[in-house]
Design an enzyme around this catalytic site. Structure first.
Site, short mmCIF file in Angstrom:
data_model
loop_
_atom_site.label_atom_id
_atom_site.label_comp_id
_atom_site.label_asym_id
_atom_site.label_seq_id
_atom_site.Cartn_x
_atom_site.Cartn_y
_atom_site.Cartn_z
N ARG A 160 43.07 22.33 34.29
CA ARG A 160 44.31 22.96 34.74
C ARG A 160 45.17 21.99 35.56
NH1 ARG A 160 42.36 26.18 31.72
NH2 ARG A 160 42.34 28.45 31.88
N SER A 235 45.25 33.84 34.50
CA SER A 235 44.41 33.57 35.67
C SER A 235 45.28 33.23 36.86
CB SER A 235 43.49 32.38 35.40
OG SER A 235 42.73 32.60 34.24
N GLU A 331 46.37 29.18 41.05
CA GLU A 331 46.70 28.38 39.86
C GLU A 331 48.18 28.52 39.48
OE1 GLU A 331 47.12 26.75 36.35
OE2 GLU A 331 46.92 28.91 36.11
N1 EPU Z 1 33.51 37.62 35.38
C1 EPU Z 1 33.17 38.69 36.19
N2 EPU Z 1 34.15 39.55 36.58
C2 EPU Z 1 35.45 39.41 36.17
C3 EPU Z 1 35.79 38.32 35.36
C4 EPU Z 1 34.81 37.43 34.97
O1 EPU Z 1 32.02 38.86 36.58
O2 EPU Z 1 36.27 40.25 36.56
C5 EPU Z 1 32.45 36.73 34.90
C6 EPU Z 1 32.17 36.99 33.40
O3 EPU Z 1 31.24 37.99 33.23
C7 EPU Z 1 31.65 35.66 32.95
C8 EPU Z 1 32.39 34.66 33.83
O4 EPU Z 1 32.86 35.38 34.95
O5 EPU Z 1 30.28 35.54 33.22
C9 EPU Z 1 33.52 33.96 33.08
O6 EPU Z 1 34.48 34.93 32.66
P1 EPU Z 1 35.46 34.67 31.40
O7 EPU Z 1 34.69 34.21 30.25
O8 EPU Z 1 36.33 35.86 31.26
O9 EPU Z 1 36.31 33.39 31.83
P2 EPU Z 1 36.98 32.97 33.21
O10 EPU Z 1 36.22 31.81 33.77
O11 EPU Z 1 37.14 34.15 34.09
C10 EPU Z 1 38.54 31.17 32.11
C11 EPU Z 1 39.99 30.79 32.13
C12 EPU Z 1 40.81 31.73 31.25
C13 EPU Z 1 40.27 31.64 29.83
C14 EPU Z 1 38.77 32.02 29.86
C15 EPU Z 1 38.12 31.84 28.52
C16 EPU Z 1 40.38 29.74 34.30
C17 EPU Z 1 41.01 29.86 35.65
N3 EPU Z 1 40.51 30.80 33.49
O12 EPU Z 1 38.42 32.44 32.71
O13 EPU Z 1 42.15 31.26 31.24
O14 EPU Z 1 40.97 32.51 28.96
O15 EPU Z 1 38.07 31.15 30.78
O16 EPU Z 1 37.95 30.50 28.24
O17 EPU Z 1 39.80 28.71 34.00
C18 EPU Z 1 44.37 31.48 32.12
O18 EPU Z 1 44.24 30.33 32.53
O19 EPU Z 1 45.40 32.17 32.31
C19 EPU Z 1 43.22 32.12 31.45
C20 EPU Z 1 43.25 33.39 31.10
#
Ligand code: EPU
Length: 336
Positions: A160, A235, A331
């Site tokens: 990012r 995010s 972010e």
């Molecule tokens: N999780 C929770 N609670 C929540 C959200 C997530 O416990 O409310 C846990 C999930 O269960 C999982 C882990 O956190 O174990 C990761 O969650 P997820 O796969 O949804 O991905 P993320 O790390 O929350 C990142 C990116 C997203 C991208 C997804 C998929 C960042 C800041 N965000 O989210 O990017 O779509 O991975 O690759 O790195 C964006 O930048 O706008 C965005 C949506």
């Protein structure tokens, strides 16, 4: 080139914040932009408006980048080199590539925003970052009006992150992005758990670019709010990288904490998980709140102000610091 007066920016930012621009101009070519820069340099840029939180009216001239067009620079049987103008909608561009069987960005389907801003924060999702396909970034230097081209390495891409968020912030207007995409032997990335599950659900064993794009679209739709229905900026926070020592301390109390190893001493943890543990997931405060299916996303249900959402972000940061000793980094660009 026509300067409009007192324009609401509500439809120009995906958070749907209703602030106004005293003066507003939409630009459709690099030439127009160069002409404009000769008379006005103190400007506020808006493109897809998908990574900003507007907290007040904009006094500067608001310049909306609407330069469109895609060109194929060269191609052989294996790959294609494209130059895509900044004002092209990102998701439409992804679909155009998928339909032409150009591979590399299918995992980045349905990300809001325009092509011209994708390098700034090096958009990423489901195991892919846009930096892996970018060959160049073309930009106008605001001070001189000169068109310059940055190579992939010049951009110093990180998670990012790029020079357009750091050393070069506010100094350049991105006008076009170059991509190198595959035409055959696509390097498909289906390792992300949710994609695997989605493909298995549809009994797809040898996925095409379209299958992957469709899977990503289905996953995003199930977790992330559509900005056309509920204002948001994806995010709101970055996933923090913490020391292994702190991680082990948190893990003792929370054995189920998800994590990604960065190095022997550093671990990345999902901000969404932390925010959920702190009790904010799905919390609604009048016209704004935390999304019910993904705690990393702050939402505007209708007529929230940018300041209200910013205050909520600060409250979340304070709670996470207190509970986990972790500083969450915002972010989204806060325009204050
Ligand atoms: N999780 C929770 N609670 C929540 C959200 C997530 O416990 O409310 C846990 C999930 O269960 C999982 C882990 O956190 O174990 C990761 O969650 P997820 O796969 O949804 O991905 P993320 O790390 O929350 C990142 C990116 C997203 C991208 C997804 C998929 C960042 C800041 N965000 O989210 O990017 O779509 O991975 O690759 O790195 C964006 O930048 O706008 C965005 C949506």
């Amino acid at each position: 080139m026509k300067i409009l007066k007192n324009i609401s920016l509500k439809k120009y930012n995906t958070f749907g914040i209703d602030v106004s621009a005293k003066r507003f101009i939409s630009i459709t070519s690099v030439y127009e932009l160069q002409e404009l820069l000769k008379i006005e340099k103190d400007i506020f840029l808006i493109s897809g408006g998908s990574n900003m939180l507007l907290t007040k009216d904009i006094e500067k001239l608001v310049v909306h980048i609407a330069i469109e067009g895609i060109s194929i620079d060269k191609e052989d049987e294996n790959c294609v080199h494209l130059t895509v103008n900044a004002g092209e909608n990102w998701h439409d561009f992804v679909l155009w590539c998928v339909n032409n069987n150009f591979g590399g960005i299918e995992n980045l389907s349905l990300i809001p925003g325009n092509v011209g801003t994708c390098p700034i924060q090096n958009i990423g999702a489901y195991g892919v970052e846009v930096k892996d396909t970018i060959t160049k970034v073309e930009a106008l230097e605001i001070k001189t009006g000169k068109l310059v081209s940055f190579s992939n390495t010049d951009c110093k891409f990180g998670y990012r992150d790029s020079i357009f968020k750091t050393s070069h912030k506010g100094k350049y207007i991105l006008t076009a992005v170059g991509f190198k995409l595959t035409k055959q032997k696509h390097l498909l990335n289906t390792s992300y758990g949710a994609i695997e599950t989605q493909l298995a659900l549809n009994n797809i064993k040898k996925p095409t670019l379209k299958n992957i794009s469709d899977a990503v679209i289905a996953i995003r739709k199930s977790k992330l709010p559509d900005p056309k229905e509920i204002g948001n900026s994806g995010s709101f926070f970055k996933n923090p990288v913490i020391s292994k020592a702190l991680f082990l301390e948190i893990q003792k109390e929370n054995p189920n904490i998800p994590s990604y190893k960065i190095s022997e001493t550093e671990i990345k943890v999902p901000a969404g998980w932390l925010i959920e543990q702190a009790g904010f997931k799905g919390k609604r405060f009048g016209a704004y709140g935390v999304h019910e299916k993904q705690a990393l996303v702050l939402v505007n249900y209708g007529n929230a102000t940018g300041l209200e959402i910013f205050q909520l972000a600060k409250k979340i940061q304070a709670a996470i610091l207190k509970q986990f000793k972790i500083s969450l980094e915002i972010e989204v660009n806060i325009i204050a």
